[in-house]
Design an enzyme around this catalytic site. Structure first.
Site, PDB file in Angstrom:
ATOM      1  N   HIS A 192     -44.801   4.970 -21.778  1.00 14.15           N
ATOM      2  CA  HIS A 192     -44.345   6.177 -22.492  1.00 14.15           C
ATOM      3  C   HIS A 192     -45.512   7.160 -22.654  1.00 14.15           C
ATOM      4  O   HIS A 192     -45.362   8.360 -22.422  1.00 14.15           O
ATOM      5  CB  HIS A 192     -43.842   5.830 -23.901  1.00 14.15           C
ATOM      6  N   LYS A 214     -28.034  -0.181 -30.878  1.00 13.41           N
ATOM      7  CA  LYS A 214     -29.134  -1.114 -30.637  1.00 13.41           C
ATOM      8  C   LYS A 214     -29.660  -1.653 -31.957  1.00 13.41           C
ATOM      9  O   LYS A 214     -29.610  -0.962 -32.970  1.00 13.41           O
ATOM     10  CB  LYS A 214     -30.287  -0.388 -29.915  1.00 13.41           C
ATOM     11  N   ARG A 271     -38.543   4.381 -13.532  1.00 13.59           N
ATOM     12  CA  ARG A 271     -39.414   3.304 -13.058  1.00 13.59           C
ATOM     13  C   ARG A 271     -38.970   2.782 -11.693  1.00 13.59           C
ATOM     14  O   ARG A 271     -39.724   2.719 -10.761  1.00 13.59           O
ATOM     15  CB  ARG A 271     -39.439   2.153 -14.067  1.00 13.59           C
ATOM     16  N   SER A 275     -40.283  -1.408 -23.305  1.00 17.20           N
ATOM     17  CA  SER A 275     -40.378  -1.897 -24.683  1.00 17.20           C
ATOM     18  C   SER A 275     -39.816  -3.319 -24.765  1.00 17.20           C
ATOM     19  O   SER A 275     -40.323  -4.145 -25.519  1.00 17.20           O
ATOM     20  CB  SER A 275     -39.605  -0.975 -25.624  1.00 17.20           C
TER      21      SER A 275
HETATM   22  P1  ADP Z   1     -34.066   4.582 -24.001  1.00 16.82           P
HETATM   23  O1  ADP Z   1     -33.628   3.536 -24.984  1.00 16.82           O
HETATM   24  O2  ADP Z   1     -33.473   5.932 -24.248  1.00 16.82           O
HETATM   25  O3  ADP Z   1     -34.021   4.177 -22.561  1.00 16.82           O
HETATM   26  P2  ADP Z   1     -36.907   4.080 -24.023  1.00 16.82           P
HETATM   27  O4  ADP Z   1     -37.767   4.201 -25.221  1.00 16.82           O
HETATM   28  O5  ADP Z   1     -36.695   2.706 -23.469  1.00 16.82           O
HETATM   29  O6  ADP Z   1     -35.589   4.829 -24.392  1.00 16.82           O
HETATM   30  O7  ADP Z   1     -37.488   4.998 -22.869  1.00 16.82           O
HETATM   31  C1  ADP Z   1     -37.580   6.388 -23.007  1.00 16.82           C
HETATM   32  C2  ADP Z   1     -37.801   6.998 -21.655  1.00 16.82           C
HETATM   33  O8  ADP Z   1     -39.071   6.582 -21.157  1.00 16.82           O
HETATM   34  C3  ADP Z   1     -36.785   6.592 -20.585  1.00 16.82           C
HETATM   35  O9  ADP Z   1     -36.523   7.704 -19.760  1.00 16.82           O
HETATM   36  C4  ADP Z   1     -37.485   5.521 -19.801  1.00 16.82           C
HETATM   37  O10 ADP Z   1     -37.016   5.437 -18.470  1.00 16.82           O
HETATM   38  C5  ADP Z   1     -38.912   6.034 -19.862  1.00 16.82           C
HETATM   39  N1  ADP Z   1     -39.883   4.953 -19.674  1.00 16.82           N
HETATM   40  C6  ADP Z   1     -39.951   3.785 -20.341  1.00 16.82           C
HETATM   41  N2  ADP Z   1     -40.959   3.028 -19.881  1.00 16.82           N
HETATM   42  C7  ADP Z   1     -41.547   3.730 -18.863  1.00 16.82           C
HETATM   43  C8  ADP Z   1     -42.623   3.465 -17.956  1.00 16.82           C
HETATM   44  N3  ADP Z   1     -43.279   2.319 -17.973  1.00 16.82           N
HETATM   45  N4  ADP Z   1     -42.938   4.440 -17.054  1.00 16.82           N
HETATM   46  C9  ADP Z   1     -42.234   5.592 -17.027  1.00 16.82           C
HETATM   47  N5  ADP Z   1     -41.195   5.888 -17.839  1.00 16.82           N
HETATM   48  C10 ADP Z   1     -40.851   4.974 -18.743  1.00 16.82           C
END
Ligand code: ADP
Length: 168
Positions: free
Chosen positions: A17, A41, A90, A129
């Protein structure tokens, strides 16, 4: 002024992130990280805790603001007058879900909210996460996954818990 929203759960914020945030901050004058309160969630951290963690890890990045919202992203975008949503990609597995969200937001907002995708940096392609929580639930080393300030906060959540008591 070029303004973008980076919405997500950030439960917890990872180095993946943070990488997206750094890159987005170079492209936009203002990047609003918005913790979306998703009732579907069961989060490890409360919205307030997630906002606090994000503020802490982004305090030195110019133009970055952290906020939270309970509701539709398009309504939040209208509220802050932003027209771009940033999402990270990703792998192909992300693609279908992200495409659906992007198209839904475009439809619901009548084209007012567009989505820009940033592809993950190679070193964070595996990182999510959920992976962080999985490792932490077995009391593994999460230092390659999260910013330094976040490590202890995640560890504390799993203190005294048996490894099988996982949270997704
Ligand atoms: P959500 O629950 O909305 O998917 P996340 O917190 O899991 O939210 O992720 C927020 C955004 O960050 C999403 O677009 C996700 O694809 C992106 N993201 C999460 N991890 C990575 C990573 N390692 N590299 C690039 N983008 C990421």
């Amino acid at each position: 002024m070029k303004k973008a929203i980076y919405p997500g759960s950030f439960d917890p914020v990872t180095l993946g992130h943070l990488d997206v945030i750094h890159r987005a901050a170079k492209m936009f004058d203002e990047v609003i990280i918005c913790v979306l309160d998703n009732k579907a969630k069961t989060p490890l951290f409360s919205v307030d805790e997630r906002v606090k963690m994000l503020k802490d890890v982004t305090k030195d990045i110019p133009g970055v603001i952290v906020d939270s919202y309970y509701g539709l992203l398009i309504d939040y975008a209208d509220k802050v007058d932003a027209h771009v949503s940033i999402r990270g990609l990703r792998a192909v597995t992300d693609f279908e879900y992200e495409l659906q969200i992007a198209q839904t937001n475009a439809l619901l907002s009548h084209g007012r909210l567009d989505t820009i995708f940033l592809t993950t940096s190679m070193e964070y392609a595996y990182l999510s996460s959920s992976v962080v929580k999985e490792i932490a639930s077995f009391h593994g080393d999460i230092s390659p996954c999260v910013p330094k300030q976040i490590e202890d906060l995640v560890r504390k959540k799993f203190e005294g818990r048996a490894p099988h008591e996982r949270i997704r």
